[in-house]
Scaffold this motif. Structure first.
Motif, PDB file in Angstrom:
ATOM      1  N   GLU A 296      -1.883  -6.027   0.253  1.00  0.00           N
ATOM      2  CA  GLU A 296      -2.999  -5.687  -0.525  1.00  0.00           C
ATOM      3  C   GLU A 296      -3.306  -6.721  -1.588  1.00  0.00           C
ATOM      4  O   GLU A 296      -2.256  -7.648  -1.716  1.00  0.00           O
TER       5      GLU A 296
ATOM      6  N   LYS B 122       0.809  -1.387  -0.043  1.00  0.00           N
ATOM      7  CA  LYS B 122       0.034   0.179   0.079  1.00  0.00           C
ATOM      8  C   LYS B 122       0.782   1.263  -0.095  1.00  0.00           C
ATOM      9  O   LYS B 122       1.952   1.178   0.689  1.00  0.00           O
TER      10      LYS B 122
ATOM     11  N   ASN C  49       0.709  -3.612  -7.329  1.00  0.00           N
ATOM     12  CA  ASN C  49       1.914  -2.906  -6.748  1.00  0.00           C
ATOM     13  C   ASN C  49       2.689  -3.647  -5.873  1.00  0.00           C
ATOM     14  O   ASN C  49       2.553  -3.594  -4.467  1.00  0.00           O
TER      15      ASN C  49
ATOM     16  N   ASP D  75      -4.409  -7.743  -7.331  1.00  0.00           N
ATOM     17  CA  ASP D  75      -4.842  -7.111  -8.432  1.00  0.00           C
ATOM     18  C   ASP D  75      -4.664  -5.606  -8.611  1.00  0.00           C
ATOM     19  O   ASP D  75      -4.842  -4.736  -9.476  1.00  0.00           O
ATOM     20  N   THR D  76      -4.337  -5.063  -7.306  1.00  0.00           N
ATOM     21  CA  THR D  76      -3.784  -3.732  -7.170  1.00  0.00           C
ATOM     22  C   THR D  76      -2.557  -3.157  -7.836  1.00  0.00           C
ATOM     23  O   THR D  76      -2.300  -2.328  -8.360  1.00  0.00           O
TER      24      THR D  76
END
Length: 279
Positions: free
Chosen positions: A228, A217, A234, A231-232
């Motif tokens: 997280e 995050k 990062n 699919d984010t």
């Protein structure tokens, strides 16, 4: 192409009811995964007998086990009592790891603290050598001690210093553990998978890799080690799947996403898409 073991960090979220370790191992196999990391992060609460039972089941059904040692470890503390307690927790984890046939016990080595990077490096190395000696005395000869690459710049665990320490210790039971999300956070939201895999080759040749993956995050102007769903992106997982397909390496990828086995299955699909082999 890589030969890959992939699975969740801890008991899968889809498992209902009692949620025991044994049931978790069975569930991992049932959904099509082949690895699971046993979480001792809040303390070593599994008996040696239970570890043996977990290992027996995992071997029978083809699930590779590893362990994450307690978070409460700091080999660079200025308090000797903290360092000794840290070594004790690691030895308890290693004892269970040996009993269950785990491949590695992963741990967070230290905070730089008052010693600074150089002093901490030497302190961690000294403690690791001591742990190797204790492992020998206790007959712990299979499971490996894994120093994890860390996310925060005030922690011991930069990629290069971790690799260098493991190389200098030069013991087959001491390995580096690459946490891809931690590398991404420590580098300010950047990661070069090809460069890391090349660096691994330079330091360790064709040695099997144990790794963690989760997205992290961004908060208050910095990347933090807060997990997280993948699919984010990062960091994004798909480029890693592509790069691994170019490597002749055995790699375990433990999913630390909050979605655990759900995201591990997404990773498995991407790995297969690029020609990697699920062991």
């Amino acid at each position: 192409m890589a030969k890959v073991y992939v699975g969740p960090a801890g008991i899968p979220i889809g498992l209902k009811g009692k949620r025991s370790t044994l049931d978790g191992i069975k569930y991992v196999k049932d959904v099509g995964l082949n690895a699971m990391e046993i979480e001792f992060v809040r303390g070593v609460r599994m008996s040696v007998a239970d570890a043996e039972n977990a290992g027996k089941l995992a071997k029978e059904i083809g699930v590779r086990l590893s362990i994450h040692a307690p978070y409460f470890i700091n080999l660079c503390s200025d308090k000797n009592s903290t360092v000794e307690a840290s070594i004790k927790r690691l030895m308890e984890s290693l004892e269970r790891g040996e009993a269950m046939g785990a491949t590695v016990v992963v741990f967070h080595p230290a905070y730089y603290g008052k010693l600074g990077p150089e002093g901490c490096y030497n302190a961690v190395k000294e403690s690791v050598i001591k742990i190797i000696e204790l492992m020998g005395k206790e007959g712990i000869s299979h499971v490996k001690l894994g120093l994890e690459v860390m996310a925060r710049r005030n922690q011991f665990g930069g990629l290069e210093e971790t690799f260098r320490l493991v190389k200098e210790v030069n013991n087959p039971q001491v390995v580096a553990v690459v946490d891809w999300g931690h590398v991404y956070a420590r580098n300010g939201g950047n990661i070069d998978y090809r460069a890391i895999l090349s660096m691994w080759r330079e330091y360790f040749g064709n040695q099997p890799m144990h790794t963690h993956f989760t997205a992290v995050k961004y908060r208050n102007g910095e990347w933090i080690d807060e997990h997280e769903p993948i699919d984010t992106n990062n960091p994004p997982f798909e480029p890693l799947a592509q790069e691994l397909a170019k490597e002749d390496v055995e790699v375990t990828i433990i999913c630390e996403s909050p979605l655990l086995e759900q995201d591990a299955l997404k990773m498995k699909d991407m790995l297969l898409r690029y020609g990697n082999i699920i062991a």
